[in-house]
Enzyme design. Structure first.
Site, PDB file in Angstrom:
ATOM      1  N   ARG A  10      51.004  42.942  -4.554  1.00 44.75           N
ATOM      2  CA  ARG A  10      50.701  44.329  -4.182  1.00 44.75           C
ATOM      3  C   ARG A  10      51.838  45.264  -4.582  1.00 44.75           C
ATOM      4  O   ARG A  10      51.626  46.442  -4.824  1.00 44.75           O
ATOM      5  CB  ARG A  10      50.511  44.451  -2.664  1.00 44.75           C
ATOM      6  CG  ARG A  10      49.282  43.761  -2.099  1.00 44.75           C
ATOM      7  CD  ARG A  10      49.084  44.224  -0.666  1.00 44.75           C
ATOM      8  NE  ARG A  10      48.231  43.357   0.130  1.00 44.75           N
ATOM      9  CZ  ARG A  10      46.901  43.438   0.179  1.00 44.75           C
ATOM     10  NH1 ARG A  10      46.271  44.326  -0.544  1.00 44.75           N
ATOM     11  NH2 ARG A  10      46.205  42.631   0.952  1.00 44.75           N
ATOM     12  N   LYS A  43      35.170  49.349 -10.546  1.00 44.68           N
ATOM     13  CA  LYS A  43      34.647  48.256 -11.376  1.00 44.68           C
ATOM     14  C   LYS A  43      33.133  48.374 -11.395  1.00 44.68           C
ATOM     15  O   LYS A  43      32.448  47.716 -10.599  1.00 44.68           O
ATOM     16  CB  LYS A  43      35.016  46.915 -10.719  1.00 44.68           C
ATOM     17  CG  LYS A  43      36.167  46.178 -11.349  1.00 44.68           C
ATOM     18  CD  LYS A  43      36.277  44.799 -10.737  1.00 44.68           C
ATOM     19  CE  LYS A  43      37.619  44.176 -11.055  1.00 44.68           C
ATOM     20  NZ  LYS A  43      37.798  42.898 -10.347  1.00 44.68           N
ATOM     21  N   ASP A  54      45.888  42.797  -4.482  1.00 45.00           N
ATOM     22  CA  ASP A  54      46.555  41.512  -4.248  1.00 45.00           C
ATOM     23  C   ASP A  54      45.771  40.317  -4.772  1.00 45.00           C
ATOM     24  O   ASP A  54      44.571  40.397  -5.022  1.00 45.00           O
ATOM     25  CB  ASP A  54      46.768  41.299  -2.740  1.00 45.00           C
ATOM     26  CG  ASP A  54      45.459  40.959  -2.010  1.00 45.00           C
ATOM     27  OD1 ASP A  54      44.481  41.719  -2.169  1.00 45.00           O
ATOM     28  OD2 ASP A  54      45.413  39.929  -1.327  1.00 45.00           O
ATOM     29  N   LYS A  64      44.839  47.032   3.291  1.00 46.33           N
ATOM     30  CA  LYS A  64      46.186  47.399   2.944  1.00 46.33           C
ATOM     31  C   LYS A  64      46.313  47.919   1.508  1.00 46.33           C
ATOM     32  O   LYS A  64      47.319  48.502   1.141  1.00 46.33           O
ATOM     33  CB  LYS A  64      47.112  46.168   3.107  1.00 46.33           C
ATOM     34  CG  LYS A  64      47.045  45.520   4.477  1.00 46.33           C
ATOM     35  CD  LYS A  64      48.079  44.410   4.545  1.00 46.33           C
ATOM     36  CE  LYS A  64      47.547  43.025   4.683  1.00 46.33           C
ATOM     37  NZ  LYS A  64      46.262  42.615   5.153  1.00 46.33           N
ATOM     38  N   GLY A  65      45.277  47.627   0.716  1.00 45.69           N
ATOM     39  CA  GLY A  65      45.363  47.931  -0.719  1.00 45.69           C
ATOM     40  C   GLY A  65      45.631  49.384  -1.076  1.00 45.69           C
ATOM     41  O   GLY A  65      46.189  49.677  -2.126  1.00 45.69           O
ATOM     42  N   PHE A  76      40.313  40.007 -13.063  1.00 47.91           N
ATOM     43  CA  PHE A  76      41.044  39.862 -11.803  1.00 47.91           C
ATOM     44  C   PHE A  76      42.299  40.737 -11.886  1.00 47.91           C
ATOM     45  O   PHE A  76      43.250  40.410 -12.582  1.00 47.91           O
ATOM     46  CB  PHE A  76      41.418  38.395 -11.555  1.00 47.91           C
ATOM     47  CG  PHE A  76      41.720  38.136 -10.114  1.00 47.91           C
ATOM     48  CD1 PHE A  76      42.741  38.815  -9.466  1.00 47.91           C
ATOM     49  CD2 PHE A  76      40.957  37.240  -9.392  1.00 47.91           C
ATOM     50  CE1 PHE A  76      43.002  38.614  -8.126  1.00 47.91           C
ATOM     51  CE2 PHE A  76      41.216  37.018  -8.048  1.00 47.91           C
ATOM     52  CZ  PHE A  76      42.239  37.707  -7.415  1.00 47.91           C
ATOM     53  N   GLU A 124      40.950  54.804  -1.148  1.00 51.07           N
ATOM     54  CA  GLU A 124      40.833  53.373  -1.428  1.00 51.07           C
ATOM     55  C   GLU A 124      41.499  53.013  -2.749  1.00 51.07           C
ATOM     56  O   GLU A 124      41.643  53.874  -3.625  1.00 51.07           O
ATOM     57  CB  GLU A 124      39.341  53.004  -1.527  1.00 51.07           C
ATOM     58  CG  GLU A 124      38.793  52.325  -0.307  1.00 51.07           C
ATOM     59  CD  GLU A 124      39.270  50.888  -0.134  1.00 51.07           C
ATOM     60  OE1 GLU A 124      40.362  50.542  -0.600  1.00 51.07           O
ATOM     61  OE2 GLU A 124      38.542  50.109   0.490  1.00 51.07           O
ATOM     62  N   ASP A 125      41.874  51.754  -2.883  1.00 50.43           N
ATOM     63  CA  ASP A 125      42.433  51.323  -4.161  1.00 50.43           C
ATOM     64  C   ASP A 125      41.343  50.984  -5.177  1.00 50.43           C
ATOM     65  O   ASP A 125      41.437  51.342  -6.334  1.00 50.43           O
ATOM     66  CB  ASP A 125      43.397  50.128  -3.973  1.00 50.43           C
ATOM     67  CG  ASP A 125      42.759  48.974  -3.208  1.00 50.43           C
ATOM     68  OD1 ASP A 125      41.699  49.169  -2.597  1.00 50.43           O
ATOM     69  OD2 ASP A 125      43.335  47.874  -3.224  1.00 50.43           O
ATOM     70  N   ASP A 185      34.464  47.852  -5.751  1.00 46.96           N
ATOM     71  CA  ASP A 185      34.044  46.657  -6.468  1.00 46.96           C
ATOM     72  C   ASP A 185      32.526  46.533  -6.258  1.00 46.96           C
ATOM     73  O   ASP A 185      31.757  47.179  -6.976  1.00 46.96           O
ATOM     74  CB  ASP A 185      34.828  45.489  -5.829  1.00 46.96           C
ATOM     75  CG  ASP A 185      34.903  44.256  -6.697  1.00 46.96           C
ATOM     76  OD1 ASP A 185      33.979  44.049  -7.493  1.00 46.96           O
ATOM     77  OD2 ASP A 185      35.867  43.488  -6.563  1.00 46.96           O
TER      78      ASP A 185
END
Ligand code: PRP
Length: 179
Positions: free
Chosen positions: A164, A130, A158, A42-43, A151, A98-99, A102
């Site tokens: 979000r 990241k 989220d 959902k990001g 974080f 994509e958000d 990582d």
């Protein structure tokens, strides 16, 4: 909600400006091509919504849902498809939206999965990267910002499904997730 934020990394305005630039690049690169944006739920929802409005060529959109983290803050390394594409992508130019990248495990898996469906191309647009967390090598063609290993929440990101809806990207206060 805002009281749980240690520091704002990117304001709504900064994000908007960067997205406008990315949208212009995409519009030029995919001119005359059959482009489909594939958002990863959902990001990616806020990024997808803003980015698509800055793309000035005709394109379609679809969504996938995968699970990698669950409610944990650490990656499990497991990618499971919860919702597949609605449309065929054969001979189309796919842009995964994509958000954040990582470990890179989700995007590496998705790129391979979508490439197997014989699209004309598969590339990635990702708002945040990241680099310190990378485990799987992944090439992000359109990147918003590199971020430090904090974080992060907001603008789609989220913690336990919350935050979000913040219009900016910020660092979550440690006392919120280390209770
Ligand atoms: C986040 C993010 C990416 C993935 C990145 O999704 O949206 O899909 O993790 O991590 P990786 O590079 O280590 O694979 P998440 O599973 O938290 O789901 P969400 O989009 O619903 O928040």
């Amino acid at each position: 909600m805002v009281n749980d934020i240690e520091k704002v990394l990117f304001t709504e305005k900064e994000i908007g400006e960067r997205i406008k630039e990315i949208g212009q690049e995409i519009s030029e690169d995919y001119k005359g091509k059959d482009l489909i944006l594939v958002g990863v739920l959902k990001g990616s929802v806020p990024f997808m919504a803003d980015l698509m409005k800055k793309i000035e060529i005709s394109c379609s959109m679809d969504f996938m849902a995968v699970s990698s983290y669950g409610n944990s803050t650490e990656t499990s390394g497991v990618v499971r498809i919860l919702k597949d594409l609605d449309f065929e992508i054969e001979n189309k130019h796919v842009l995964i939206v994509e958000d954040i990248v990582d470990s890179g495990i989700t995007l590496k898996y998705l790129k391979k999965y979508l490439s197997a469906k014989n699209p004309a191309s598969v590339e990635i647009a990702c708002l945040l990267n990241k680099p310190e967390r990378r485990e799987a090598e992944i090439d992000v063609k359109y990147l918003g910002f590199n971020v430090p290993n904090y974080f992060l929440v907001g603008y789609g990101l989220d913690y336990a499904e919350k935050y979000r809806n913040l219009p900016f990207v910020g660092i979550l206060k440690e006392n919120v997730y280390k209770k």
